[in-house]
Motif scaffolding. Structure first.
Motif, PDB file in Angstrom:
ATOM      1  N   ALA A  23       0.835  -1.207   0.000  1.00  0.00           N
ATOM      2  CA  ALA A  23       0.000   0.000   0.000  1.00  0.00           C
ATOM      3  C   ALA A  23       0.869   1.256   0.000  1.00  0.00           C
ATOM      4  O   ALA A  23       0.542   2.247  -0.667  1.00  0.00           O
ATOM      5  N   GLU A  24       1.981   1.216   0.728  1.00  0.00           N
ATOM      6  CA  GLU A  24       2.896   2.357   0.728  1.00  0.00           C
ATOM      7  C   GLU A  24       3.503   2.561  -0.657  1.00  0.00           C
ATOM      8  O   GLU A  24       3.673   3.707  -1.114  1.00  0.00           O
ATOM      9  N   ALA A  25       3.820   1.462  -1.342  1.00  0.00           N
ATOM     10  CA  ALA A  25       4.391   1.560  -2.687  1.00  0.00           C
ATOM     11  C   ALA A  25       3.392   2.174  -3.661  1.00  0.00           C
ATOM     12  O   ALA A  25       3.753   3.027  -4.487  1.00  0.00           O
ATOM     13  N   VAL A  26       2.138   1.753  -3.562  1.00  0.00           N
ATOM     14  CA  VAL A  26       1.094   2.305  -4.437  1.00  0.00           C
ATOM     15  C   VAL A  26       0.944   3.811  -4.199  1.00  0.00           C
ATOM     16  O   VAL A  26       0.884   4.611  -5.150  1.00  0.00           O
ATOM     17  N   ALA A  27       0.897   4.203  -2.932  1.00  0.00           N
ATOM     18  CA  ALA A  27       0.756   5.623  -2.610  1.00  0.00           C
ATOM     19  C   ALA A  27       1.950   6.428  -3.119  1.00  0.00           C
ATOM     20  O   ALA A  27       1.790   7.539  -3.651  1.00  0.00           O
ATOM     21  N   ALA A  28       3.158   5.872  -2.987  1.00  0.00           N
ATOM     22  CA  ALA A  28       4.357   6.570  -3.450  1.00  0.00           C
ATOM     23  C   ALA A  28       4.360   6.718  -4.969  1.00  0.00           C
ATOM     24  O   ALA A  28       4.726   7.774  -5.504  1.00  0.00           O
ATOM     25  N   TYR A  29       3.929   5.678  -5.669  1.00  0.00           N
ATOM     26  CA  TYR A  29       3.870   5.762  -7.127  1.00  0.00           C
ATOM     27  C   TYR A  29       2.884   6.839  -7.571  1.00  0.00           C
ATOM     28  O   TYR A  29       3.189   7.660  -8.442  1.00  0.00           O
ATOM     29  N   ARG A  30       1.723   6.850  -6.956  1.00  0.00           N
ATOM     30  CA  ARG A  30       0.701   7.828  -7.343  1.00  0.00           C
ATOM     31  C   ARG A  30       1.141   9.255  -7.040  1.00  0.00           C
ATOM     32  O   ARG A  30       0.741  10.199  -7.724  1.00  0.00           O
ATOM     33  N   ALA A  31       1.994   9.383  -6.014  1.00  0.00           N
ATOM     34  CA  ALA A  31       2.502  10.716  -5.665  1.00  0.00           C
ATOM     35  C   ALA A  31       3.744  11.088  -6.467  1.00  0.00           C
ATOM     36  O   ALA A  31       4.248  12.211  -6.342  1.00  0.00           O
ATOM     37  N   ASP A  33       6.680   9.866  -5.994  1.00  0.00           N
ATOM     38  CA  ASP A  33       7.792   9.908  -5.060  1.00  0.00           C
ATOM     39  C   ASP A  33       8.686   8.690  -5.300  1.00  0.00           C
ATOM     40  O   ASP A  33       8.462   7.612  -4.761  1.00  0.00           O
ATOM     41  N   GLY A  34       9.727   8.875  -6.119  1.00  0.00           N
ATOM     42  CA  GLY A  34      10.578   7.766  -6.508  1.00  0.00           C
ATOM     43  C   GLY A  34      11.329   7.145  -5.356  1.00  0.00           C
ATOM     44  O   GLY A  34      11.448   5.916  -5.271  1.00  0.00           O
ATOM     45  N   GLU A  35      11.867   7.964  -4.455  1.00  0.00           N
ATOM     46  CA  GLU A  35      12.629   7.420  -3.337  1.00  0.00           C
ATOM     47  C   GLU A  35      11.751   6.574  -2.423  1.00  0.00           C
ATOM     48  O   GLU A  35      12.151   5.495  -1.967  1.00  0.00           O
ATOM     49  N   ALA A  36      10.542   7.064  -2.134  1.00  0.00           N
ATOM     50  CA  ALA A  36       9.633   6.294  -1.275  1.00  0.00           C
ATOM     51  C   ALA A  36       9.195   5.008  -1.971  1.00  0.00           C
ATOM     52  O   ALA A  36       9.081   3.950  -1.326  1.00  0.00           O
ATOM     53  N   LEU A  37       8.955   5.087  -3.284  1.00  0.00           N
ATOM     54  CA  LEU A  37       8.563   3.906  -4.031  1.00  0.00           C
ATOM     55  C   LEU A  37       9.694   2.883  -4.021  1.00  0.00           C
ATOM     56  O   LEU A  37       9.464   1.688  -3.785  1.00  0.00           O
ATOM     57  N   ARG A  38      10.908   3.341  -4.286  1.00  0.00           N
ATOM     58  CA  ARG A  38      12.027   2.409  -4.306  1.00  0.00           C
ATOM     59  C   ARG A  38      12.228   1.774  -2.935  1.00  0.00           C
ATOM     60  O   ARG A  38      12.469   0.566  -2.827  1.00  0.00           O
ATOM     61  N   SER A  39      12.126   2.561  -1.879  1.00  0.00           N
ATOM     62  CA  SER A  39      12.306   2.029  -0.527  1.00  0.00           C
ATOM     63  C   SER A  39      11.263   0.956  -0.219  1.00  0.00           C
ATOM     64  O   SER A  39      11.592  -0.123   0.295  1.00  0.00           O
ATOM     65  N   ALA A  40      10.011   1.247  -0.531  1.00  0.00           N
ATOM     66  CA  ALA A  40       8.951   0.276  -0.273  1.00  0.00           C
ATOM     67  C   ALA A  40       9.143  -0.979  -1.121  1.00  0.00           C
ATOM     68  O   ALA A  40       8.974  -2.109  -0.642  1.00  0.00           O
ATOM     69  N   ARG A  48       9.450 -11.002  -0.571  1.00  0.00           N
ATOM     70  CA  ARG A  48       9.140 -11.916  -1.668  1.00  0.00           C
ATOM     71  C   ARG A  48      10.349 -11.947  -2.614  1.00  0.00           C
ATOM     72  O   ARG A  48      10.315 -11.362  -3.694  1.00  0.00           O
ATOM     73  N   PRO A  49      11.437 -12.628  -2.227  1.00  0.00           N
ATOM     74  CA  PRO A  49      12.663 -12.614  -3.045  1.00  0.00           C
ATOM     75  C   PRO A  49      12.418 -13.126  -4.458  1.00  0.00           C
ATOM     76  O   PRO A  49      11.777 -14.160  -4.655  1.00  0.00           O
ATOM     77  N   GLY A  50      12.926 -12.387  -5.423  1.00  0.00           N
ATOM     78  CA  GLY A  50      12.802 -12.801  -6.812  1.00  0.00           C
ATOM     79  C   GLY A  50      11.469 -12.520  -7.451  1.00  0.00           C
ATOM     80  O   GLY A  50      11.228 -12.920  -8.598  1.00  0.00           O
ATOM     81  N   SER A  51      10.563 -11.813  -6.760  1.00  0.00           N
ATOM     82  CA  SER A  51       9.252 -11.517  -7.335  1.00  0.00           C
ATOM     83  C   SER A  51       9.376 -10.518  -8.477  1.00  0.00           C
ATOM     84  O   SER A  51       9.839  -9.392  -8.276  1.00  0.00           O
ATOM     85  N   PRO A  52       8.963 -10.883  -9.691  1.00  0.00           N
ATOM     86  CA  PRO A  52       9.063  -9.942 -10.808  1.00  0.00           C
ATOM     87  C   PRO A  52       8.281  -8.650 -10.580  1.00  0.00           C
ATOM     88  O   PRO A  52       8.733  -7.568 -10.975  1.00  0.00           O
ATOM     89  N   GLN A  53       7.112  -8.748  -9.949  1.00  0.00           N
ATOM     90  CA  GLN A  53       6.331  -7.548  -9.686  1.00  0.00           C
ATOM     91  C   GLN A  53       7.112  -6.545  -8.850  1.00  0.00           C
ATOM     92  O   GLN A  53       7.132  -5.348  -9.136  1.00  0.00           O
ATOM     93  N   PHE A  54       7.779  -7.047  -7.831  1.00  0.00           N
ATOM     94  CA  PHE A  54       8.442  -6.133  -6.912  1.00  0.00           C
ATOM     95  C   PHE A  54       9.801  -5.672  -7.443  1.00  0.00           C
ATOM     96  O   PHE A  54      10.267  -4.582  -7.102  1.00  0.00           O
ATOM     97  N   ILE A  55      10.448  -6.499  -8.242  1.00  0.00           N
ATOM     98  CA  ILE A  55      11.660  -6.037  -8.931  1.00  0.00           C
ATOM     99  C   ILE A  55      11.293  -4.902  -9.890  1.00  0.00           C
ATOM    100  O   ILE A  55      12.012  -3.898  -9.995  1.00  0.00           O
ATOM    101  N   TYR A  56      10.171  -5.053 -10.563  1.00  0.00           N
ATOM    102  CA  TYR A  56       9.701  -4.018 -11.485  1.00  0.00           C
ATOM    103  C   TYR A  56       9.390  -2.723 -10.738  1.00  0.00           C
ATOM    104  O   TYR A  56       9.741  -1.616 -11.186  1.00  0.00           O
ATOM    105  N   LEU A  57       8.749  -2.852  -9.586  1.00  0.00           N
ATOM    106  CA  LEU A  57       8.461  -1.675  -8.770  1.00  0.00           C
ATOM    107  C   LEU A  57       9.750  -0.983  -8.328  1.00  0.00           C
ATOM    108  O   LEU A  57       9.831   0.249  -8.320  1.00  0.00           O
ATOM    109  N   THR A  58      10.753  -1.774  -7.977  1.00  0.00           N
ATOM    110  CA  THR A  58      12.034  -1.202  -7.574  1.00  0.00           C
ATOM    111  C   THR A  58      12.663  -0.430  -8.728  1.00  0.00           C
ATOM    112  O   THR A  58      13.207   0.671  -8.539  1.00  0.00           O
ATOM    113  N   ALA A  59      12.590  -1.001  -9.939  1.00  0.00           N
ATOM    114  CA  ALA A  59      13.123  -0.316 -11.111  1.00  0.00           C
ATOM    115  C   ALA A  59      12.384   0.992 -11.373  1.00  0.00           C
ATOM    116  O   ALA A  59      12.992   2.017 -11.693  1.00  0.00           O
ATOM    117  N   ALA A  60      11.059   0.954 -11.197  1.00  0.00           N
ATOM    118  CA  ALA A  60      10.264   2.166 -11.419  1.00  0.00           C
ATOM    119  C   ALA A  60      10.620   3.248 -10.402  1.00  0.00           C
ATOM    120  O   ALA A  60      10.744   4.434 -10.753  1.00  0.00           O
TER     121      ALA A  60
END
Length: 417
Positions: A23-31, A33-40, A48-60
């Motif tokens: 939920a924090e990642a979603v809020a950071a993306y909508r705002a 806020d790259g640093e907050a998104l990357r941190s979350a 969830r090690p190796g999760s493609p969804q979360f690796i993608y979020l980290t890249a974003a």
């Protein structure tokens, strides 16, 4: 695309932090806020090690924060997993559009979408509204059994005699049919069945219930019905496994549990308590007699020790994607996975370390074939995998309706050696 990933609904997890941090990642993306998104996102990849969804979020998050090299590094890892993504259509990566490294990545993702490998159609059924989930084989007679989610029936097929109903729609209280297993020794067909809104005509009293039905493998006559104890949550047994002493294991993708049923007494007991996994799907014995591998759709690949009840997440090499797995089977010392949670849909081999606790190599056997539309479950006979190629699950609309022009069910075969 991130816009799709952000709509992902995370099922219950033993680590509630997954929900909170997502939920924090979603809020950071909508705002924006790259640093907050990357941190979350980095916290999520630890959970969830190796999760493609979360690796993608980290890249974003890295891209939004201006750390282009890190963003490209994470995207390169996803490309190495064989995924077909479209980061060039994602606003978060707009600042990378003119980068040569990013354009090369886009080309790699496009190449990953190209069909690979070979599988052939064994047979097709004549009803596009059937919505198949599983196929199993009776070696004594050469017959195949195919389950229907939509029509609450089971069809039997023989290469010399064609297809006919084995269990008529809704007969004997049959609900939507998910995974099945053949018990050739005792001539039984074991069936996971669920009361699903996707099946018109399902009685209201059945909605949200689930259980295992047992049919005579030769006549189709019902032998037993074992419903899960009624609880407050929707139940959905998806796959099952017959083990010794008349015990059946079954995954419940809605509650995140794994159940054991004693066919003799009809007693149910949880092997994995509800909520421990997010969405367990396929399961298979580990070959040692001591435990099982479980494919958790959004939570990765797990090993369950049958003696201690211990759940252990399998470690993954960087280029391995063990998320989004539906069907899971053993072939020799490897696992064969039917993976429909990411593009391209594929049949893939997961090669394990000697201790069976780490996947060190992933090899696609068939990926992105034109017949594939959410392949689901299958069965291995010798060195051949027979599987449902086009379940059409994504075709349901919000009201559980289907288009009229769906391709009829295709059962395909894939040589594993």
């Amino acid at each position: 695309m991130l816009t799709i990933l952000l709509t992902l609904t995370l099922a219950a997890s033993p680590v509630e932090q997954v929900r909170t941090t997502y939920a924090e990642a979603v809020a950071a993306y909508r705002a924006g806020d790259g640093e907050a998104l990357r941190s979350a996102a980095e916290q999520l990849t630890e959970l969830r090690p190796g999760s493609p969804q979360f690796i993608y979020l980290t890249a974003a998050g890295a891209a939004l924060a201006g750390d282009h090299a890190i963003a490209v590094s994470h995207l390169n890892r996803l490309a190495a997993m064989g995924l077909a993504l479209s980061p060039d259509r994602e606003p978060a990566f707009e600042s990378l559009q003119e980068s040569e490294a990013f354009r090369t990545l886009v080309t790699r993702f496009e190449a990953n979408a190209a069909p690979r490998g070979h599988a052939e159609v064994l047979f097709s059924l004549d009803d596009g509204q059937f919505i198949p989930e599983s196929v199993v084989h009776d070696p004594a007679t050469g017959r195949f059994f195919v389950s229907s989610v939509r029509q609450r029936r089971i069809v039997v097929f023989h290469p010399d005699h064609g297809a006919k109903n084995f269990v008529e729609p809704g007969a004997h209280g049959l609900m939507s049919v998910m995974g099945m297993r053949v018990d050739g020794e005792d001539r039984r067909l074991l069936v996971a069945t669920v009361g699903a809104e996707e099946a018109p005509g399902t009685p209201e009293t059945q909605l949200g219930r689930s259980g295992i039905m047992v049919f005579d493998l030769d006549s189709g006559e019902p032998l037993a019905t074992h419903l899960l104890p009624e609880g407050p949550d929707v139940q959905w047994l998806g796959d099952l496994l017959l083990v010794e002493d008349d015990q059946v294991l079954a995954t419940d993708s809605r509650t995140g549990s794994v159940w054991q049923l004693d066919l003799g007494s009809g007693a149910w007991s949880p092997l994995v308590e509800p909520g421990m996994l997010s969405s367990p799907q396929g399961l298979v014995a580990d070959g040692s007699g001591d435990g099982y591998y479980i494919a958790d759709y959004t939570g990765g690949l797990w090993h369950l020790d049958r003696n201690t009840g211990t759940l252990e997440r399998l470690a993954l090499a960087p280029a391995v994607n063990a998320y989004g797995i539906d069907g899971l089977y053993r072939h020799g010392e490897s696992l064969i996975a039917i993976q429909n949670g990411h593009r391209p849909h594929r049949i893939t081999r997961l090669t394990l370390d000697d201790d069976g606790k780490r996947v060190h190599t992933q090899t696609d056997l068939a990926a992105g074939l034109p017949e594939f539309d959410d392949p689901t479950l299958g069965t291995i006979v010798g060195d051949t995998l027979y599987f449902v190629a086009n379940s059409h699950w994504p075709s349901f609309d919000a009201d559980k309706n289907l288009p009229e022009d769906l391709v009829p069910p295709l059962i395909m075969r894939l040589e594993l050696d």
